[in-house]
Design a protein around this motif. Structure first.
Motif, mmCIF file in Angstrom:
data_model
loop_
_atom_site.group_PDB
_atom_site.id
_atom_site.type_symbol
_atom_site.label_atom_id
_atom_site.label_comp_id
_atom_site.label_asym_id
_atom_site.label_seq_id
_atom_site.Cartn_x
_atom_site.Cartn_y
_atom_site.Cartn_z
ATOM 1 N N CYS A 38 -5.142 15.331 -6.271
ATOM 2 C CA CYS A 38 -4.146 15.372 -7.336
ATOM 3 C C CYS A 38 -4.865 15.244 -8.675
ATOM 4 O O CYS A 38 -6.069 14.979 -8.728
ATOM 5 C CB CYS A 38 -3.125 14.241 -7.178
ATOM 6 N N PHE A 39 -4.120 15.436 -9.760
ATOM 7 C CA PHE A 39 -4.685 15.235 -11.090
ATOM 8 C C PHE A 39 -4.157 13.920 -11.630
ATOM 9 O O PHE A 39 -2.948 13.710 -11.732
ATOM 10 C CB PHE A 39 -4.316 16.383 -12.036
ATOM 11 N N ASN A 40 -5.061 13.007 -11.972
ATOM 12 C CA ASN A 40 -4.655 11.691 -12.448
ATOM 13 C C ASN A 40 -5.802 11.090 -13.256
ATOM 14 O O ASN A 40 -6.967 11.256 -12.906
ATOM 15 C CB ASN A 40 -4.335 10.774 -11.255
ATOM 16 N N GLY A 41 -5.467 10.372 -14.312
ATOM 17 C CA GLY A 41 -6.513 9.741 -15.113
ATOM 18 C C GLY A 41 -7.434 10.738 -15.783
ATOM 19 O O GLY A 41 -8.639 10.504 -15.885
ATOM 20 N N THR A 48 0.805 -1.222 0.000
ATOM 21 C CA THR A 48 0.000 0.000 0.000
ATOM 22 C C THR A 48 0.839 1.273 0.000
ATOM 23 O O THR A 48 0.336 2.336 -0.367
ATOM 24 C CB THR A 48 -0.912 0.059 1.238
ATOM 25 N N ARG A 49 2.074 1.223 0.401
ATOM 26 C CA ARG A 49 2.844 2.439 0.694
ATOM 27 C C ARG A 49 3.117 3.307 -0.534
ATOM 28 O O ARG A 49 2.995 2.859 -1.656
ATOM 29 C CB ARG A 49 4.154 2.067 1.370
ATOM 30 N N SER A 50 3.479 4.546 -0.288
ATOM 31 C CA SER A 50 3.800 5.579 -1.263
ATOM 32 C C SER A 50 2.541 6.379 -1.633
ATOM 33 O O SER A 50 1.507 6.282 -0.971
ATOM 34 C CB SER A 50 4.457 4.987 -2.513
ATOM 35 N N HIS A 51 2.637 7.175 -2.672
ATOM 36 C CA HIS A 51 1.510 7.977 -3.171
ATOM 37 C C HIS A 51 0.414 7.024 -3.632
ATOM 38 O O HIS A 51 0.610 6.228 -4.550
ATOM 39 C CB HIS A 51 1.983 8.847 -4.336
ATOM 40 N N ARG A 52 -0.743 7.112 -2.985
ATOM 41 C CA ARG A 52 -1.820 6.163 -3.276
ATOM 42 C C ARG A 52 -3.076 6.937 -3.635
ATOM 43 O O ARG A 52 -3.772 7.478 -2.789
ATOM 44 C CB ARG A 52 -2.065 5.295 -2.045
ATOM 45 N N HIS A 53 -3.370 7.058 -4.938
ATOM 46 C CA HIS A 53 -4.581 7.777 -5.343
ATOM 47 C C HIS A 53 -5.763 6.818 -5.346
ATOM 48 O O HIS A 53 -5.618 5.594 -5.482
ATOM 49 C CB HIS A 53 -4.406 8.456 -6.697
ATOM 50 N N PHE A 54 -6.945 7.365 -5.190
ATOM 51 C CA PHE A 54 -8.148 6.543 -5.061
ATOM 52 C C PHE A 54 -9.367 7.364 -5.448
ATOM 53 O O PHE A 54 -9.296 8.592 -5.589
ATOM 54 C CB PHE A 54 -8.299 6.013 -3.628
ATOM 55 N N ARG A 55 -10.497 6.666 -5.571
ATOM 56 C CA ARG A 55 -11.758 7.347 -5.885
ATOM 57 C C ARG A 55 -12.789 6.990 -4.822
ATOM 58 O O ARG A 55 -12.926 5.823 -4.450
ATOM 59 C CB ARG A 55 -12.259 6.942 -7.278
ATOM 60 N N VAL A 56 -13.494 8.008 -4.365
ATOM 61 C CA VAL A 56 -14.547 7.840 -3.358
ATOM 62 C C VAL A 56 -15.885 7.713 -4.082
ATOM 63 O O VAL A 56 -16.220 8.537 -4.937
ATOM 64 C CB VAL A 56 -14.573 9.036 -2.387
ATOM 65 N N PHE A 57 -16.641 6.680 -3.718
ATOM 66 C CA PHE A 57 -17.968 6.469 -4.299
ATOM 67 C C PHE A 57 -19.012 6.505 -3.185
ATOM 68 O O PHE A 57 -18.934 5.728 -2.224
ATOM 69 C CB PHE A 57 -18.041 5.125 -5.030
ATOM 70 N N ILE A 72 17.730 18.457 -17.377
ATOM 71 C CA ILE A 72 16.934 17.283 -17.727
ATOM 72 C C ILE A 72 15.553 17.757 -18.148
ATOM 73 O O ILE A 72 14.902 18.521 -17.419
ATOM 74 C CB ILE A 72 16.787 16.310 -16.533
ATOM 75 N N TYR A 73 15.101 17.324 -19.314
ATOM 76 C CA TYR A 73 13.732 17.572 -19.764
ATOM 77 C C TYR A 73 12.928 16.326 -19.406
ATOM 78 O O TYR A 73 13.141 15.249 -19.971
ATOM 79 C CB TYR A 73 13.713 17.877 -21.261
ATOM 80 N N LEU A 74 12.018 16.481 -18.436
ATOM 81 C CA LEU A 74 11.361 15.357 -17.782
ATOM 82 C C LEU A 74 9.856 15.405 -18.029
ATOM 83 O O LEU A 74 9.214 16.438 -17.795
ATOM 84 C CB LEU A 74 11.644 15.422 -16.275
ATOM 85 N N HIS A 75 9.283 14.277 -18.451
ATOM 86 C CA HIS A 75 7.865 14.274 -18.834
ATOM 87 C C HIS A 75 7.082 13.205 -18.093
ATOM 88 O O HIS A 75 7.611 12.166 -17.712
ATOM 89 C CB HIS A 75 7.744 14.102 -20.350
ATOM 90 N N GLN A 76 5.804 13.484 -17.911
ATOM 91 C CA GLN A 76 4.912 12.624 -17.139
ATOM 92 C C GLN A 76 4.281 11.566 -18.026
ATOM 93 O O GLN A 76 4.556 11.484 -19.217
ATOM 94 C CB GLN A 76 3.837 13.467 -16.448
ATOM 95 N N GLY A 77 3.373 10.779 -17.449
ATOM 96 C CA GLY A 77 2.684 9.744 -18.197
ATOM 97 C C GLY A 77 1.361 10.220 -18.765
ATOM 98 O O GLY A 77 0.917 11.349 -18.529
ATOM 99 N N ARG A 78 0.726 9.323 -19.500
ATOM 100 C CA ARG A 78 -0.559 9.636 -20.111
ATOM 101 C C ARG A 78 -1.593 9.999 -19.046
ATOM 102 O O ARG A 78 -1.614 9.425 -17.963
ATOM 103 C CB ARG A 78 -1.050 8.423 -20.914
ATOM 104 N N SER A 79 -2.443 10.931 -19.370
ATOM 105 C CA SER A 79 -3.572 11.391 -18.548
ATOM 106 C C SER A 79 -3.140 12.209 -17.340
ATOM 107 O O SER A 79 -3.946 12.524 -16.485
ATOM 108 C CB SER A 79 -4.467 10.216 -18.100
ATOM 109 N N ASP A 80 -1.862 12.570 -17.267
ATOM 110 C CA ASP A 80 -1.363 13.448 -16.205
ATOM 111 C C ASP A 80 -0.986 14.791 -16.836
ATOM 112 O O ASP A 80 -1.250 15.026 -18.019
ATOM 113 C CB ASP A 80 -0.163 12.791 -15.526
#
Length: 416
Positions: free
Chosen positions: A142-145, A119-128, A206-214
């Protein structure tokens, strides 16, 4: 374990919107002093468990859904058996979710996510709430997906370099500039090292880029680039460098949704000239790197191998060396031509080609295993500039715990 140090550290709770912990939820009027407060939200307990408490007096059900946790538990149970996982864990991003059902206590719903290395580290989730996805305002965001999501920073004792310490700190600057390639204004975030303002020195970039949907903010607020760099520089484990973060989701009309040609052209024609005109940086290829995670790693691979005249250091994190969303045939991935044939030219062109993955990514994804085999077949894995790491201590899933480890190691190797 006692995680008091983590709980009290600002890095655990600071976000783009607030540095201190989110205040308790207020009920009633603060003006006439009749209000009360309740400690709702996501709270890290001393043992690392996360207590969730959500005010929802009219709700029937409250669930918190975590992507990837069920998959990580599967990996552990089957000892990362590639044959089993590629058959039973959906390849790449189609992963099962772990659902935590909260229990009602009066007007609140409460539940505990037990701590583990899964479970450890940055853990994003959705509340329903009653089956509807909601953004909980008393938890970090955060912004994700392609949307805003809640998250919690769970202590990760193997990555203490994400913690803020009493050491010199760098700065993060926001730049808005015109891209002739995109024909629009674009935004970038730029990390400069702690002594940048006083030293008068020039620095590698360093030119550093994120992943898709971020977005371009991902590496700063979820990836903890400033904290990692500050700690590595203070310990003498990384060369002080400027880190430039643009939004890898930018596309030209010709790109469509999957190609990166326009974005990479923007980096070469617009971003690099802008950075070199506005920051004290070294301007030769030996002091310029291109890196990224997932989609951003594929961009770094394509851009870095296509432009050996511009980049000498490549960081390929949690990604394929192929443009997997377009073409899986190695021969059709034209940038890989640089790695075929005479490898002396590769040694002459690059000081570092770093590839990092988590063991979970490899075990369930045949594309990554095929990449490893292709690189070995062509002798690339024997090059002195080539570095390959597979992380297993965090179960190695396609998430920030792996991305952070990749960046952390890469920066200790870059520009050496």
């Amino acid at each position: 374990m006692d995680f008091t140090e983590w709980i009290e550290n600002p890095s655990t709770h600071s976000t783009a919107h607030i540095f201190d912990p989110i205040p308790p939820q207020r009920f009633g009027s603060a003006v006439d002093k009749t209000s009360t407060t309740v400690d709702t939200g996501a709270k890290i307990l001393q043992n690392g468990d996360v207590r969730f408490k959500i005010y929802a007096p009219s709700a029937r059900t409250v669930e918190i859904r975590f992507p990837q946790l069920t998959a990580k538990q599967m990996y552990e149970a089957h000892h990362y058996d590639a044959a089993y996982l590629t058959k039973h864990a959906q390849p790449w991003m189609g992963l099962p979710e772990y659902t935590l059902t909260l229990e009602r206590e009066d007007d609140f719903f409460i539940g505990i996510l037990p701590y583990s290395h899964v479970t450890r580290s940055h853990r994003h989730f959705r509340v329903f709430i009653d089956g509807v996805h909601v953004l909980e305002p008393h938890m970090p965001v955060c912004f994700n997906g392609d949307c805003y999501e809640n998250y919690v920073e769970i202590p990760d004792p193997d990555m203490k370099d994400i913690l803020l310490q009493n050491i010199p700190h760098g700065s993060v600057t926001t730049d808005v500039y015109w891209s002739s390639v995109m024909n629009r204004l674009v935004r970038q975030l730029v990390y400069t090292p702690p002594d940048y303002r006083q030293s008068g020195s020039t620095y590698p970039v360093i030119y550093l880029h994120q992943g898709r949907s971020d977005t371009e903010t991902g590496w700063v607020y979820s990836g903890k680039v400033p904290e990692i760099m500050d700690n590595l520089i203070a310990a003498g484990r990384a060369v002080p460098a400027i880190i430039v973060m643009n939004n890898g989701m930018l596309r030209t009309a010709a790109d469509g949704t999957e190609r990166y040609d326009g974005f990479l052209e923007m980096i070469c024609k617009d971003t690099i000239p802008y950075v070199e005109a506005n920051y004290r940086c070294k301007t030769d290829k030996w002091n310029r790197g291109l890196a990224g995670l997932s989609m951003g790693g594929m961009q770094a691979c394509q851009g870095g191998l296509s432009h050996p005249e511009l980049f000498s250091s490549l960081g390929l994190f949690s990604c394929s060396i192929r443009l997997r969303d377009i073409e899986l045939d190695f021969e059709q991935n034209q940038h890989l031509a640089m790695l075929r044939g005479d490898l002396k030219r590769v040694e002459a062109a690059y000081r570092l080609i770093y590839r990092g993955n988590g063991i979970g990514e490899i075990a369930r994804d045949p594309v990554i295993m095929e990449d490893d085999a292709w690189l070995a077949e062509h002798g690339v894995d024997q090059l002195s500039c080539y570095r390959r790491t597979v992380f297993s201590d965090n179960c190695g899933e396609h998430e920030w715990s792996t991305f952070r480890r990749c960046f952390h190691e890469y920066m200790q190797l870059a520009f050496r």
